[in-house]
Design an enzyme around this catalytic site. Structure first.
Site, PDB file in Angstrom:
ATOM      1  N   GLU A  40      -1.097  65.187  49.687  1.00 16.34           N
ATOM      2  CA  GLU A  40      -1.875  66.319  49.162  1.00 16.34           C
ATOM      3  C   GLU A  40      -2.337  67.286  50.234  1.00 16.34           C
ATOM      4  O   GLU A  40      -2.321  68.506  50.041  1.00 16.34           O
ATOM      5  CB  GLU A  40      -3.068  65.815  48.357  1.00 16.34           C
ATOM      6  CG  GLU A  40      -2.690  65.105  47.061  1.00 16.34           C
ATOM      7  CD  GLU A  40      -2.191  63.685  47.265  1.00 16.34           C
ATOM      8  OE1 GLU A  40      -2.318  63.151  48.388  1.00 16.34           O
ATOM      9  OE2 GLU A  40      -1.662  63.095  46.302  1.00 16.34           O
ATOM     10  N   HIS A  47      -8.928  58.850  37.605  1.00 19.13           N
ATOM     11  CA  HIS A  47      -8.211  59.749  36.697  1.00 19.13           C
ATOM     12  C   HIS A  47      -9.157  60.454  35.724  1.00 19.13           C
ATOM     13  O   HIS A  47      -8.703  61.115  34.797  1.00 19.13           O
ATOM     14  CB  HIS A  47      -7.172  58.981  35.876  1.00 19.13           C
ATOM     15  CG  HIS A  47      -6.042  58.413  36.673  1.00 19.13           C
ATOM     16  ND1 HIS A  47      -6.182  57.316  37.476  1.00 19.13           N
ATOM     17  CD2 HIS A  47      -4.758  58.812  36.808  1.00 19.13           C
ATOM     18  CE1 HIS A  47      -5.014  57.032  38.037  1.00 19.13           C
ATOM     19  NE2 HIS A  47      -4.142  57.930  37.664  1.00 19.13           N
TER      20      HIS A  47
HETATM   21  C1  LIG Z   1      -3.665  59.854  46.721  1.00 16.49           C
HETATM   22  C2  LIG Z   1      -2.844  59.771  45.494  1.00 16.49           C
HETATM   23  N1  LIG Z   1      -2.056  60.801  45.147  1.00 16.49           N
HETATM   24  C3  LIG Z   1      -1.313  60.773  44.028  1.00 16.49           C
HETATM   25  C4  LIG Z   1      -1.333  59.684  43.201  1.00 16.49           C
HETATM   26  C5  LIG Z   1      -0.529  59.672  41.882  1.00 16.49           C
HETATM   27  N2  LIG Z   1       0.519  58.635  41.957  1.00 16.49           N
HETATM   28  C6  LIG Z   1       0.373  57.428  41.386  1.00 16.49           C
HETATM   29  S1  LIG Z   1       1.672  56.410  41.750  1.00 16.49           S
HETATM   30  C7  LIG Z   1       2.440  57.617  42.640  1.00 16.49           C
HETATM   31  C8  LIG Z   1       3.762  57.341  43.290  1.00 16.49           C
HETATM   32  C9  LIG Z   1       3.650  56.223  44.262  1.00 16.49           C
HETATM   33  O1  LIG Z   1       4.929  55.912  44.715  1.00 16.49           O
HETATM   34  P1  LIG Z   1       5.133  54.636  45.639  1.00 16.49           P
HETATM   35  O2  LIG Z   1       4.154  54.679  46.754  1.00 16.49           O
HETATM   36  O3  LIG Z   1       6.567  54.595  46.019  1.00 16.49           O
HETATM   37  O4  LIG Z   1       4.730  53.395  44.745  1.00 16.49           O
HETATM   38  P2  LIG Z   1       5.498  52.911  43.421  1.00 16.49           P
HETATM   39  O5  LIG Z   1       4.953  53.704  42.277  1.00 16.49           O
HETATM   40  O6  LIG Z   1       6.962  53.138  43.622  1.00 16.49           O
HETATM   41  O7  LIG Z   1       5.179  51.449  43.298  1.00 16.49           O
HETATM   42  C10 LIG Z   1       1.685  58.788  42.667  1.00 16.49           C
HETATM   43  C11 LIG Z   1       2.097  60.013  43.368  1.00 16.49           C
HETATM   44  C12 LIG Z   1      -2.156  58.597  43.592  1.00 16.49           C
HETATM   45  N3  LIG Z   1      -2.233  57.479  42.839  1.00 16.49           N
HETATM   46  N4  LIG Z   1      -2.891  58.671  44.733  1.00 16.49           N
END
Ligand SMILES: Cc1ncc(C[n+]2csc(CCOP(=O)(O)OP(=O)(O)O)c2C)c(N)n1
Ligand SMILES: Cc1ncc(C[n+]2csc(CCOP(=O)(O)OP(=O)(O)O)c2C)c(N)n1
Ligand SMILES: [Mg+2]
Ligand SMILES: [Mg+2]
Lengths: 353, 324, 324, 353
Positions: free
Chosen positions: B60, B129
């Site tokens: 972000e 959220h």
């Molecule tokens: C700081 C933050 N930004 C955005 C999000 C929204 N979000 C939830 S899961 C996700 C993707 C995460 O991807 P990854 O780290 O590869 O984990 P996976 O979902 O594949 O287990 C995002 C962007 C969040 N939870 N926290």
């Protein structure tokens, strides 16, 4: 045999091929009983994961993030930790939680919308709260590792995170702190190919395990769908941590077979046929095939594990669905150790004295 | 007449704005291929290409920081923070740079950046959220903060925010994304910064914004039976506040209620109450009543109802100020 | 009687607390070898060793995040953000975790973390060195926010903050670091959360905190000649606010002024004004007057005087409310 | 010959030894006139830096961060940029600003406390505002680089930052974005051994230039006190950027000879004798010796440069000290493009307009 795009590049540490044939040293120091336990954990985890998908459809759970396909990465790594070691999950590590002995019904209170990330006791279980702000938990794990070291304990702390999370500043700050303080920390990245809809190829132009070198500590890439290999590299990282040699970064190559969450329509960004192709790398089939071939287990065992999982899952289900709704006081009771007068007034206004 | 959801109207606002301005970019996490977790950017990448609508890594601060650099090279950006709670990693870039860049450069650099943030609670979401971050941004000099309550205003305000030469934090009430509104989309009037009287009445005035508007309207309706005629104002612009309108309504009714989801302490309710006192002290018949979220972290799904201002709590407050 | 500077008293508070509690750590940027850019941690590393007092890399989110992990292993932390403007990179860790951890874990985890932040303006500092971040933290449920105005209270409040089981954001007025105060250091009474009547008076009451206290006292003095007797209250605890005392003083004087450096909109002045209305509406003789920084970024050294509440502006406000 | 601790490890790219002897290819593509210009820039920069220290003591400037010892790193890198390229400084890049043609008196309005980080026009000069929140400017430079690429320009953007700044999350997020988007960005780290009182050894356990590899782009380590080497590696990074090959991370090994700022008492954390030892690596002496030895300049030139610097510095000094205090309206005039009614009211209250 072709593989997911994000598996390209450096060959990962691997002990079992996708079909279960041995390509490394399968003697990772586990007894036959422990080898069977690994299998039991993975089967239970998958069955519970699928049950949770069903519970969500039935309205018993709120949004749920399935981990199908990542059982080996989570079970193999968590199994390598000792009782005194800590683990910090993201929001997708239910399988790791089970291995750590977290009560699944308690854990699922989170997805039932009954409480927040810490529905179980993070201290007693040494399993950090479910953590949604991605990568923030890495810094917490590193803090724990620094604290353990100050206490002269030989325990360590492992942080789970994903390929997407690794793009956050907190990954870098936490990893660098761990390196500078030689903290007994293990940074365990499950690279499952996706951050919601964004493939790893748009997330980074490099290989995640190689970031450790630039910060002055070792990184290793492992086949995350090979539970023996995952256990093996994690055990080595734990050994280094206990010996005071500092942190290790592990990139476990795996694949998210399900949607990001039950709220996600993965067909909008990926081809479901492709997903089916990667089922060929299924961590449980692979390990099961080897267990049988290596005579560490027989069909009877496999059936028994299956029956056990069925019974166990319905227990968990009962535990989840029978749980009472949380009392309204919970909204107020833990904002501070002692509720300040003005907040007590609000509490009274809300709950009517 | 056409029927619009807030999500659809915002999507249309982006589409129309990108059509008109070839130097407008849309980027963030999952806004491209997926079209955003709330579909607000749906179809934009197909239409305008990956060069103008693109997914970014999960970073972000990097997203907002890059938007600043893009502005320096003459590109306008609409960036998305996926949820309210995930705007916090970008806080330094927003407060130390986005808000101050024009000032720091003695007016030489515009930052026409819109930071879209799906906000507030009411959707049975997980922790982080359901945050109400408006105070953090509205207190920050140099930022404009806007929160639409429905589809038609959503379209109007997002178009205005995109056209604005200053950075705008655009808070979208998640709980209203799928609510329908009838009417034609248009972006003429109001200017950013103007509140709107949504319901007339002279016994009391309720100031609110976002998803709480409908609850305030319901409360107002329910009090008609008791002969209490309540005016309801959608603030829309949380920074700057429409102080003249706030003052006028306070003077005309003498009885004021402020409603929002954010915790009470240092929420907008306090600021509005202070403005009311400054603008209408001699006309006030009762202390300004605040109906807000409690001073606690936003609760889990099962307890949202305990936290969020209910129609009953709002109606009680209106009764309290009118019978004071 | 001993004479103390705020910097010296805070240094002594840390020294005494570390002496008493072997599990108390002090860390941050330049707090070890250098002893902090304001010398608040001077000598602590020599006395307690690098294991308990240590320098960290330049990584505020990492520093605060690590303090959380350390708390989980039973270590208490006093961390320093080098300047107000540099607390923003840690905002996510503070708001999403430090403030919420006890709540998220159903009370199972204490976070006895003190986040020290040299704050506010008045030292001819560069941009980002004169921020007033109190609203950001005081609006965040789960955080306690404290701001001492001088040496003796500085010692008292820092000791209380360290003993508190909850996280405390401790805002140190830079402009007062070197100001001297006579007296004995002691940490008994008050409890965190209590404001203090610094000057008595019955014609009006001024609520303030931090470096503005001395200006308010000067303004009050200057009005004695005009026969205006002004009470001055140091809020000290910005979250939670001492609402009972605020209410009592408002009722007893009927005329209220709030003074702070932070920008007006959504500054504490608005919250205090709203509380005053809620607690003392029928006793109010005049609208609460706010004397604050303007709704602009903190200005450069040459223009600080235009921004900061001056003794004259404060005195005028007192005259305004008393002659309303 | 021993060197500062943070210079240990991988040998940096070097063309001139500390004593000026050539150990690499001194033909970096600069004309004799340009070679002499490099020297003139460095001498002017140092003289102005020392003048600023004096101006601060005399109360003409507020806190000032000297860059003595870092002239080659700043001048060599800035000199490698073209007119259309951008540079983003921290708070210590006055030497780079001079090379970019920023008016020094305007620049110093910042340190005089007359205005904030953007006292000059960042667009016209393509020199970003002086930036104090460390590492944040890296993301801005990367955004500019992405924007330039979208415009089909072959210009690039360079971000300056320090060894301490490289520990911030924004370094990682910016670097990763640059890599993923193949942005024409140059991440230029001046590793001067110190982050205020913290030595590089406590800042990182690795070598900063090696972090690029983990993110999928090249990194290079250069002797930051060797202006030819700095110019050479930066030119190569610029070439890659223009060719669409993406970002480069440069770690320039240098040494902060002065205090962190005029408010800093460096004797509290480092041994001034040590500092004197590292004067042996002085970038100006080194380059001057080579210029003379290689016959690109003679004593007359050196004297002329000196006299020019003296005259020029007193001009700048006059410009700084004669500058008017800023009018009070400036407090209000640029918060928004159009001052909103309520703020206009505050403006009137403050200025009695
Ligand atoms: C700081 C933050 N930004 C955005 C999000 C929204 N979000 C939830 S899961 C996700 C993707 C995460 O991807 P990854 O780290 O590869 O984990 P996976 O979902 O594949 O287990 C995002 C962007 C969040 N939870 N926290
Ligand atoms: C985000 C942030 N945190 C802390 C500071 C305070 N600070 C100013 S300079 C500095 C050290 C920077 O060291 P380095 O990056 O090596 O640059 P150098 O001072 O050596 O040029 C720090 C911590 C800051 N300016 N910004
Ligand atoms: Mg992933
Ligand atoms: Mg440095």
């Amino acid at each position: 045999m072709d593989a997911p795009a994000h598996w390209a590049g450096t060959e990962p540490v691997r002990i079992l091929e996708a079909d279960g044939t041995v390509v490394g040293d399968a003697d990772v120091g586990l007894s036959p009983e422990q080898l069977r336990e690994l299998y039991r954990h993975m089967v239970r985890a998958r069955r519970l994961d699928r049950e949770c998908m069903a519970l969500q459809r039935q309205g018993e759970l709120t949004v749920y993030p399935p981990f199908e396909g990542q059982e080996a990465a989570q079970v193999g790594s968590a199994f390598a930790l000792g009782d005194e070691d800590w683990a910090f999950p993201t929001f997708r590590e239910l399988a790791a939680a089970l291995v750590r002995g977290v009560d699944p019904a308690q854990y699922l209170a989170y997805h039932r919308g009954t409480w927040h990330g810490g529905p179980y006791d993070p201290r007693a279980t040494r399993f950090g709260p479910i953590c949604v702000p991605v990568a923030t938990q890495i810094c917490h794990a590193v803090g724990v590792a620094i604290g353990l070291r100050k206490d002269g304990s030989d325990a360590c702390a492992l942080a789970y995170f994903g390929d997407g999370s690794a793009s956050e500043g907190d990954f870098h700050e936490g990893a660098n702190l761990a390196a500078v303080f030689q903290a007994p920390a293990i940074l365990f990245c499950q690279n499952n190919g996706w951050a919601i809809s964004v493939p790893t190829g748009l997330q980074t132009a490099g290989e995640i395990w190689r970031r450790a070198d630039g910060l002055g500590f070792p990184g290793v890439r492992v086949d995350g769908n090979d539970v023996l290999a995952v256990y093996h590299v994690t055990t080595e990282a734990v050994r280094r941590a206990r010996a005071g040699d500092g942190p290790t970064l592990i990139e476990a190559l795996t694949y998210r077979l399900g949607p990001h969450t039950t709220a996600d329509d993965a067909s909008r960004y990926r081809d479901e046929e492709e997903v089916e192709r990667w089922r060929a790398f299924d961590p449980i089939d692979r390990y099961g095939a080897w267990l049988l071939a290596s005579r560490h287990a027989d069909d009877a065992f496999v059936r028994a594990v299956d029956d056990d999982a069925t019974a166990w899952v319905s227990e968990v289900r009962a535990g989840v669905t029978s749980s009472d709704p949380p009392p309204a006081e919970w909204v107020f009771d833990w904002t501070f150790a002692e509720t300040p007068p003005e907040l007590a007034r609000q509490r009274e206004e809300a709950l009517g004295g | 007449m056409a029927e619009w959801t807030l999500s659809g109207a915002l999507n249309r606002a982006l589409l129309d704005a990108m059509d008109e301005d070839p130097r407008l970019l849309v980027f963030g996490e999952d806004v491209g291929r997926l079209g955003g977790v709330f579909r607000v950017t749906d179809g934009l990448q197909e239409k305008f290409g990956e060069d103008r609508v693109f997914d970014t890594p999960v970073a972000e601060a990097g997203i907002v920081g890059a938007a600043i650099g893009l502005a320096l090279t003459g590109w306008k950006s609409v960036v998305e923070m996926q949820f309210d709670g995930f705007s916090y990693p970008a806080f330094e870039q927003i407060v130390s740079h986005v808000a101050k860049y024009r000032n720091r450069t003695r007016g030489r650099v515009d930052l026409p950046i819109v930071i879209r943030i799906p906000s507030f609670g009411g959707i049975r979401g997980k922790e982080h959220h359901g945050e109400s971050p408006e105070t953090y941004f509205a207190h920050t000099a140099g930022l404009k903060v806007v929160a639409p309550s429905g589809a038609l205003d959503g379209y109007r305000l997002l178009r205005l925010a995109i056209d604005d030469p200053d950075p705008v934090v655009f808070l979208e009430p998640k709980a209203r994304y799928w609510a329908k509104e009838e009417g034609e989309l248009s972006s003429d009037d109001p200017r950013l910064g103007e509140a709107r009287v949504v319901r007339d009445g002279d016994a009391a005035v309720v100031f609110t914004y976002g998803a709480m508007l409908t609850r305030c309207l319901d409360a107002a309706e329910s009090l008609e039976g008791e002969g209490i005629s309540t005016r309801v104002v959608d603030l829309r612009s949380l920074a700057p506040l429409d102080v003249p309108l706030i003052g006028r309504c306070a003077r005309e009714t003498g009885r004021v209620v402020v409603v929002h989801e954010a915790p009470k302490t240092l929420g907008l309710g306090g600021e509005v109450a202070a403005r009311v006192m400054e603008e209408a002290f001699d006309h006030l018949q009762a202390p300004v009543a605040r109906v807000t979220g409690w001073d606690v972290p936003y609760p889990p799904a099962a307890l949202e109802a305990v936290y969020l201002p209910s129609v009953d709590r709002i109606a009680d407050a209106i009764r309290r100020v009118t019978s004071y």
